[in-house]
Design an enzyme around this catalytic site. Sequence first.
Site, PDB file in Angstrom:
ATOM      1  CE  LYS A 206      25.231 -45.703  56.541  1.00  0.00           C
ATOM      2  NZ  LYS A 206      26.471 -44.972  56.264  1.00  0.00           N
ATOM      3  CE  LYS A 260      26.830 -48.209  59.170  1.00  0.00           C
ATOM      4  NZ  LYS A 260      27.546 -47.150  58.569  1.00  0.00           N
TER       5      LYS A 260
HETATM    6  C1  PBG Z   1      29.172 -42.724  57.127  1.00  0.00           C
HETATM    7  C2  PBG Z   1      29.193 -43.958  57.947  1.00  0.00           C
HETATM    8  C3  PBG Z   1      28.472 -44.111  59.138  1.00  0.00           C
HETATM    9  C4  PBG Z   1      28.871 -45.336  59.680  1.00  0.00           C
HETATM   10  C5  PBG Z   1      29.782 -45.919  58.803  1.00  0.00           C
HETATM   11  N1  PBG Z   1      29.950 -45.040  57.724  1.00  0.00           N
HETATM   12  C6  PBG Z   1      27.544 -43.177  59.840  1.00  0.00           C
HETATM   13  C7  PBG Z   1      26.395 -42.608  59.151  1.00  0.00           C
HETATM   14  O1  PBG Z   1      25.932 -43.083  58.115  1.00  0.00           O
HETATM   15  O2  PBG Z   1      25.926 -41.584  59.648  1.00  0.00           O
HETATM   16  C8  PBG Z   1      28.384 -45.853  61.000  1.00  0.00           C
HETATM   17  C9  PBG Z   1      29.169 -46.936  61.655  1.00  0.00           C
HETATM   18  C10 PBG Z   1      28.869 -47.157  63.103  1.00  0.00           C
HETATM   19  O3  PBG Z   1      27.909 -46.600  63.676  1.00  0.00           O
HETATM   20  O4  PBG Z   1      29.622 -47.926  63.722  1.00  0.00           O
HETATM   21  N2  PBG Z   1      28.978 -42.765  55.811  1.00  0.00           N
END
Ligand code: PBG
Length: 337
Positions: A206, A260
């Site tokens: 991520k 992601k």
């Molecule tokens: C938070 C989380 C995020 C997303 C999914 N879980 C945001 C972040 O890490 O700040 C983002 C998903 C998206 O942008 O569609 N833990």
Amino acid sequence: MKHVDKRMDGRFPRIRMRRNRQDAWSRAMVSENTLSAADLMWPVFITEGGDTVEPIASMPGVNRLGIDALVDAVAEVADLGIPAIALFPYTDDSLKTPEAEQAYNPDNLVCRAVQAVKKAHPGVGIMCDVALDPYNSDGHDGLVRDGRVLNDETVEILTRQAVVQARAGCDIIAPSDMMDGRIAAIRDALDAEGFQDVRIMSYAAKYASAFYGPFRDAVGSSGALKGDKKTYQMDPANSDEALREVGLDIDEGADMIMVKPGLAYLDIIRRVKDAYSVPTFAYNVSGEYAMLKAACDNGWLDYETVMMETLMAFKRAGSNGILTYFAVEAARRFKKG
Ligand code: PBG
């Protein structure tokens, strides 16, 4: 040319790549990848207030749903053959604290939503995010002390969060926090509570991405967030590091892994799939949705074709499935044929 078939000379005019492309049936025969509802997972934003349907400004077409509205929407999800949904709670600022206690309240919005959906639609898989950002007054995925995001203390809370979600009936625990060692700790905590069959999909690679902007609006964490998430999420410049992260999470017990964001990281999906051959998922994130939607709403791109081309790109890159805000719309099109 690298590949030359000696028998055929490897040359035009004997070789004509367009032969297979000339008819629809023949294009279908040689098509290398397919897309169907079974490839999709639908991320949903939930909020208090039973039948609330609340638009999200930065994600036109996406709403926050109250639990009753969610249960109704999942009836269509089941009918369309989308295997699973992922729940993300909008949390009122009054429930956010520095210790994020609401994360492991067995009666929090997420747990109540899981129970309601499971009861009404037992055949649809439910995935829950494990991270503290909806509940933390700092807006971070972990506990913050003296300006630092703590790792081990956060993992402790994440295990409690995972257990209450599993107890509510969650099928897939999805740690999105990027703390070190959390997959093993969560696996052990789930097993100790008798949840050895609850799956873990790790947000293993991520990235610290600006493409999450609209999501943070949707869950109400953008206002609270102090600073960025670069001390725990990955540097977009890195690719080898993603393989290390994924390898560790597999060793710690992840059943499925996620990359992601998705679109700007298709190379990572391909490397992960080639290296590990594990069930690999892509998160087609909020900013990717918003970008495409905005261009289409302006008439600059054709919505349906660009949506399908985008989803196919994830399959081609090696994803087993895609978490996407397009899930319901795309599945409706598949159903129509
Ligand atoms: C938070 C989380 C995020 C997303 C999914 N879980 C945001 C972040 O890490 O700040 C983002 C998903 C998206 O942008 O569609 N833990």
